[in-house]
Motif scaffolding. Structure first.
Motif, PDB file in Angstrom:
ATOM      1  N   ASN A 240       7.102  57.662  25.632  1.00 50.83           N
ATOM      2  CA  ASN A 240       6.844  59.073  25.911  1.00 50.83           C
ATOM      3  C   ASN A 240       6.949  59.943  24.656  1.00 50.83           C
ATOM      4  O   ASN A 240       6.169  60.873  24.480  1.00 50.83           O
ATOM      5  N   TYR A 241       7.937  59.658  23.800  1.00 58.67           N
ATOM      6  CA  TYR A 241       8.173  60.466  22.603  1.00 58.67           C
ATOM      7  C   TYR A 241       8.519  59.573  21.423  1.00 58.67           C
ATOM      8  O   TYR A 241       9.059  58.482  21.589  1.00 58.67           O
ATOM      9  N   PHE A 242       8.219  60.085  20.229  1.00 58.16           N
ATOM     10  CA  PHE A 242       8.630  59.437  18.987  1.00 58.16           C
ATOM     11  C   PHE A 242       9.496  60.397  18.204  1.00 58.16           C
ATOM     12  O   PHE A 242       9.178  61.589  18.096  1.00 58.16           O
ATOM     13  N   LEU A 243      10.590  59.876  17.662  1.00 58.49           N
ATOM     14  CA  LEU A 243      11.434  60.642  16.745  1.00 58.49           C
ATOM     15  C   LEU A 243      11.223  60.035  15.374  1.00 58.49           C
ATOM     16  O   LEU A 243      11.596  58.884  15.120  1.00 58.49           O
ATOM     17  N   LYS A 244      10.588  60.790  14.497  1.00 64.14           N
ATOM     18  CA  LYS A 244      10.306  60.319  13.143  1.00 64.14           C
ATOM     19  C   LYS A 244      11.251  61.026  12.183  1.00 64.14           C
ATOM     20  O   LYS A 244      11.337  62.246  12.171  1.00 64.14           O
ATOM     21  N   ILE A 245      11.948  60.231  11.378  1.00 63.99           N
ATOM     22  CA  ILE A 245      12.876  60.765  10.389  1.00 63.99           C
ATOM     23  C   ILE A 245      12.342  60.348   9.018  1.00 63.99           C
ATOM     24  O   ILE A 245      12.276  59.158   8.717  1.00 63.99           O
TER      25      ILE A 245
ATOM     26  N   GLU B  69      10.390  70.188  14.961  1.00 67.08           N
ATOM     27  CA  GLU B  69      10.799  69.752  13.622  1.00 67.08           C
ATOM     28  C   GLU B  69      12.104  70.401  13.198  1.00 67.08           C
ATOM     29  O   GLU B  69      12.469  71.472  13.673  1.00 67.08           O
ATOM     30  N   TRP B  70      12.797  69.710  12.292  1.00 67.55           N
ATOM     31  CA  TRP B  70      14.008  70.224  11.676  1.00 67.55           C
ATOM     32  C   TRP B  70      14.112  69.643  10.278  1.00 67.55           C
ATOM     33  O   TRP B  70      13.973  68.433  10.084  1.00 67.55           O
ATOM     34  N   GLU B  71      14.342  70.516   9.301  1.00 68.14           N
ATOM     35  CA  GLU B  71      14.514  70.069   7.926  1.00 68.14           C
ATOM     36  C   GLU B  71      15.992  70.099   7.576  1.00 68.14           C
ATOM     37  O   GLU B  71      16.633  71.151   7.604  1.00 68.14           O
ATOM     38  N   ASP B  72      16.535  68.924   7.266  1.00 74.11           N
ATOM     39  CA  ASP B  72      17.932  68.780   6.871  1.00 74.11           C
ATOM     40  C   ASP B  72      17.991  68.902   5.350  1.00 74.11           C
ATOM     41  O   ASP B  72      17.628  67.968   4.631  1.00 74.11           O
ATOM     42  N   CYS B  73      18.442  70.064   4.866  1.00 71.16           N
ATOM     43  CA  CYS B  73      18.459  70.313   3.428  1.00 71.16           C
ATOM     44  C   CYS B  73      19.504  69.466   2.702  1.00 71.16           C
ATOM     45  O   CYS B  73      19.295  69.077   1.556  1.00 71.16           O
ATOM     46  N   LYS B  74      20.618  69.158   3.367  1.00 74.57           N
ATOM     47  CA  LYS B  74      21.662  68.346   2.727  1.00 74.57           C
ATOM     48  C   LYS B  74      21.175  66.927   2.454  1.00 74.57           C
ATOM     49  O   LYS B  74      21.372  66.384   1.375  1.00 74.57           O
ATOM     50  N   GLN B  75      20.565  66.304   3.445  1.00 73.32           N
ATOM     51  CA  GLN B  75      20.084  64.927   3.314  1.00 73.32           C
ATOM     52  C   GLN B  75      18.654  64.844   2.775  1.00 73.32           C
ATOM     53  O   GLN B  75      18.151  63.751   2.534  1.00 73.32           O
ATOM     54  N   GLN B  76      17.999  65.989   2.634  1.00 79.56           N
ATOM     55  CA  GLN B  76      16.601  66.081   2.212  1.00 79.56           C
ATOM     56  C   GLN B  76      15.694  65.221   3.097  1.00 79.56           C
ATOM     57  O   GLN B  76      14.919  64.396   2.624  1.00 79.56           O
TER      58      GLN B  76
ATOM     59  N   ILE C  35      21.701  68.225  15.535  1.00 79.36           N
ATOM     60  CA  ILE C  35      20.583  68.675  14.716  1.00 79.36           C
ATOM     61  C   ILE C  35      20.007  69.947  15.325  1.00 79.36           C
ATOM     62  O   ILE C  35      20.486  70.414  16.362  1.00 79.36           O
ATOM     63  N   THR C  36      18.982  70.506  14.700  1.00 85.62           N
ATOM     64  CA  THR C  36      18.398  71.759  15.184  1.00 85.62           C
ATOM     65  C   THR C  36      16.883  71.655  15.228  1.00 85.62           C
ATOM     66  O   THR C  36      16.186  72.265  14.427  1.00 85.62           O
ATOM     67  N   LEU C  37      16.371  70.862  16.147  1.00 84.76           N
ATOM     68  CA  LEU C  37      14.928  70.757  16.316  1.00 84.76           C
ATOM     69  C   LEU C  37      14.389  72.053  16.922  1.00 84.76           C
ATOM     70  O   LEU C  37      14.947  72.564  17.889  1.00 84.76           O
ATOM     71  N   THR C  38      13.316  72.578  16.365  1.00 86.00           N
ATOM     72  CA  THR C  38      12.654  73.767  16.913  1.00 86.00           C
ATOM     73  C   THR C  38      11.162  73.484  17.035  1.00 86.00           C
ATOM     74  O   THR C  38      10.598  72.695  16.275  1.00 86.00           O
ATOM     75  N   ARG C  39      10.531  74.146  17.982  1.00 92.35           N
ATOM     76  CA  ARG C  39       9.100  73.944  18.238  1.00 92.35           C
ATOM     77  C   ARG C  39       8.304  74.423  17.040  1.00 92.35           C
ATOM     78  O   ARG C  39       8.514  75.523  16.517  1.00 92.35           O
ATOM     79  N   SER C  40       7.399  73.613  16.595  1.00 93.34           N
ATOM     80  CA  SER C  40       6.528  73.975  15.486  1.00 93.34           C
ATOM     81  C   SER C  40       5.552  75.055  15.936  1.00 93.34           C
ATOM     82  O   SER C  40       5.198  75.131  17.118  1.00 93.34           O
ATOM     83  N   ALA C  41       5.102  75.865  15.008  1.00 87.44           N
ATOM     84  CA  ALA C  41       4.189  76.959  15.347  1.00 87.44           C
ATOM     85  C   ALA C  41       2.858  76.444  15.870  1.00 87.44           C
ATOM     86  O   ALA C  41       2.229  77.076  16.715  1.00 87.44           O
ATOM     87  N   SER C  42       2.439  75.291  15.388  1.00 84.37           N
ATOM     88  CA  SER C  42       1.180  74.716  15.871  1.00 84.37           C
ATOM     89  C   SER C  42       1.398  73.251  16.235  1.00 84.37           C
ATOM     90  O   SER C  42       2.172  72.546  15.608  1.00 84.37           O
ATOM     91  N   ASP C  43       0.693  72.827  17.266  1.00 79.36           N
ATOM     92  CA  ASP C  43       0.784  71.444  17.719  1.00 79.36           C
ATOM     93  C   ASP C  43      -0.058  70.551  16.815  1.00 79.36           C
ATOM     94  O   ASP C  43      -0.879  71.022  16.036  1.00 79.36           O
ATOM     95  N   ILE C  44       0.134  69.246  16.959  1.00 74.72           N
ATOM     96  CA  ILE C  44      -0.714  68.284  16.258  1.00 74.72           C
ATOM     97  C   ILE C  44      -2.071  68.292  16.948  1.00 74.72           C
ATOM     98  O   ILE C  44      -2.158  68.152  18.162  1.00 74.72           O
ATOM     99  N   ASP C  45      -3.106  68.463  16.166  1.00 71.34           N
ATOM    100  CA  ASP C  45      -4.448  68.684  16.701  1.00 71.34           C
ATOM    101  C   ASP C  45      -5.350  67.503  16.355  1.00 71.34           C
ATOM    102  O   ASP C  45      -5.460  67.123  15.195  1.00 71.34           O
ATOM    103  N   PHE C  46      -5.981  66.921  17.376  1.00 70.43           N
ATOM    104  CA  PHE C  46      -6.963  65.862  17.184  1.00 70.43           C
ATOM    105  C   PHE C  46      -8.253  66.259  17.878  1.00 70.43           C
ATOM    106  O   PHE C  46      -8.248  66.948  18.893  1.00 70.43           O
ATOM    107  N   GLN C  47      -9.347  65.818  17.338  1.00 70.49           N
ATOM    108  CA  GLN C  47     -10.679  66.039  17.906  1.00 70.49           C
ATOM    109  C   GLN C  47     -10.970  67.521  18.117  1.00 70.49           C
ATOM    110  O   GLN C  47     -11.382  67.952  19.187  1.00 70.49           O
ATOM    111  N   ASN C  48     -10.709  68.307  17.096  1.00 76.94           N
ATOM    112  CA  ASN C  48     -11.022  69.741  17.082  1.00 76.94           C
ATOM    113  C   ASN C  48     -10.431  70.508  18.259  1.00 76.94           C
ATOM    114  O   ASN C  48     -11.102  71.284  18.918  1.00 76.94           O
ATOM    115  N   GLY C  49      -9.189  70.262  18.550  1.00 79.30           N
ATOM    116  CA  GLY C  49      -8.492  71.023  19.570  1.00 79.30           C
ATOM    117  C   GLY C  49      -8.566  70.469  20.974  1.00 79.30           C
ATOM    118  O   GLY C  49      -7.953  71.026  21.877  1.00 79.30           O
ATOM    119  N   THR C  50      -9.301  69.406  21.191  1.00 86.71           N
ATOM    120  CA  THR C  50      -9.367  68.861  22.544  1.00 86.71           C
ATOM    121  C   THR C  50      -8.112  68.066  22.885  1.00 86.71           C
ATOM    122  O   THR C  50      -7.756  67.973  24.053  1.00 86.71           O
TER     123      THR C  50
END
Length: 160
Positions: free
Chosen positions: A113-118, A62-69, A40-55
């Motif tokens: 430590n990490y979650f892989l969500k598909i 993320e990677w978008e697989d166009c074939k499998q949608q 696959i081709t995971l790349t760093r998202s431009a912005s991180d997930i933000d909680f509590q106003n940036g604290t």
């Protein structure tokens, strides 16, 4: 007066596969190894997930697989924040104490430590294939799937 009652029979829930990954690698290194082992081709998202106003921010790849949608998302479950406070000493000079607080994206899985969500529910054989490929990575201690019905804080997994 008549009472009208509306019943919602089928509510479409988001279908996704969630894989918990236990490893001590940095996020960019794990993303590289997942790309290599899963093709696959995971790349760093431009912005991180933000909680509590940036604290609290959590790294996301993320990677978008166009074939499998489908959209693949690798997200860190750990966010460390440092706080400085004045120490109470009977000294002439003020002393600052540094404390580190660890926050979790999904608090009920603090050891993960990490979650892989598909964002597409795979059949059982495809899910097992993905898990076996992840477990072949030498630096990964363990990985397993998590049922979305077990999650209390599944709202934290909405990334868009």
């Amino acid at each position: 007066m008549a009472v009208h009652k509306l019943v919602l029979d089928a509510i479409d829930e988001d279908l996704f596969t969630l894989i918990a990954i236990h490893c001590t690698l940095e996020d960019y290194r794990l993303a590289y190894l997942l790309n290599k082992f899963l093709g696959i081709t995971l790349t760093r998202s431009a912005s991180d997930i933000d909680f509590q106003n940036g604290t609290l921010t959590y790294a996301i790849y993320e990677w978008e697989d166009c074939k499998q949608q489908t959209i693949w998302s690798l997200v860190s479950n750990v966010c460390k924040t440092e706080h400085y406070r004045e120490g109470s000493t009977d000294s002439l000079f003020s002393v600052q104490e540094k404390t580190t607080k660890i926050n979790h994206l999904i608090p009920e899985y603090k050891t993960v430590n990490y979650f892989l969500k598909i964002d597409n529910e795979f059949n059982l054989s495809k899910e097992k294939y993905i898990l076996n490929r992840i477990l072949k990575i030498p630096q990964v201690a363990t990985a397993y799937t998590i049922e979305s019905t077990q999650l209390k804080s599944k709202d934290h997994l909405i990334f868009s």
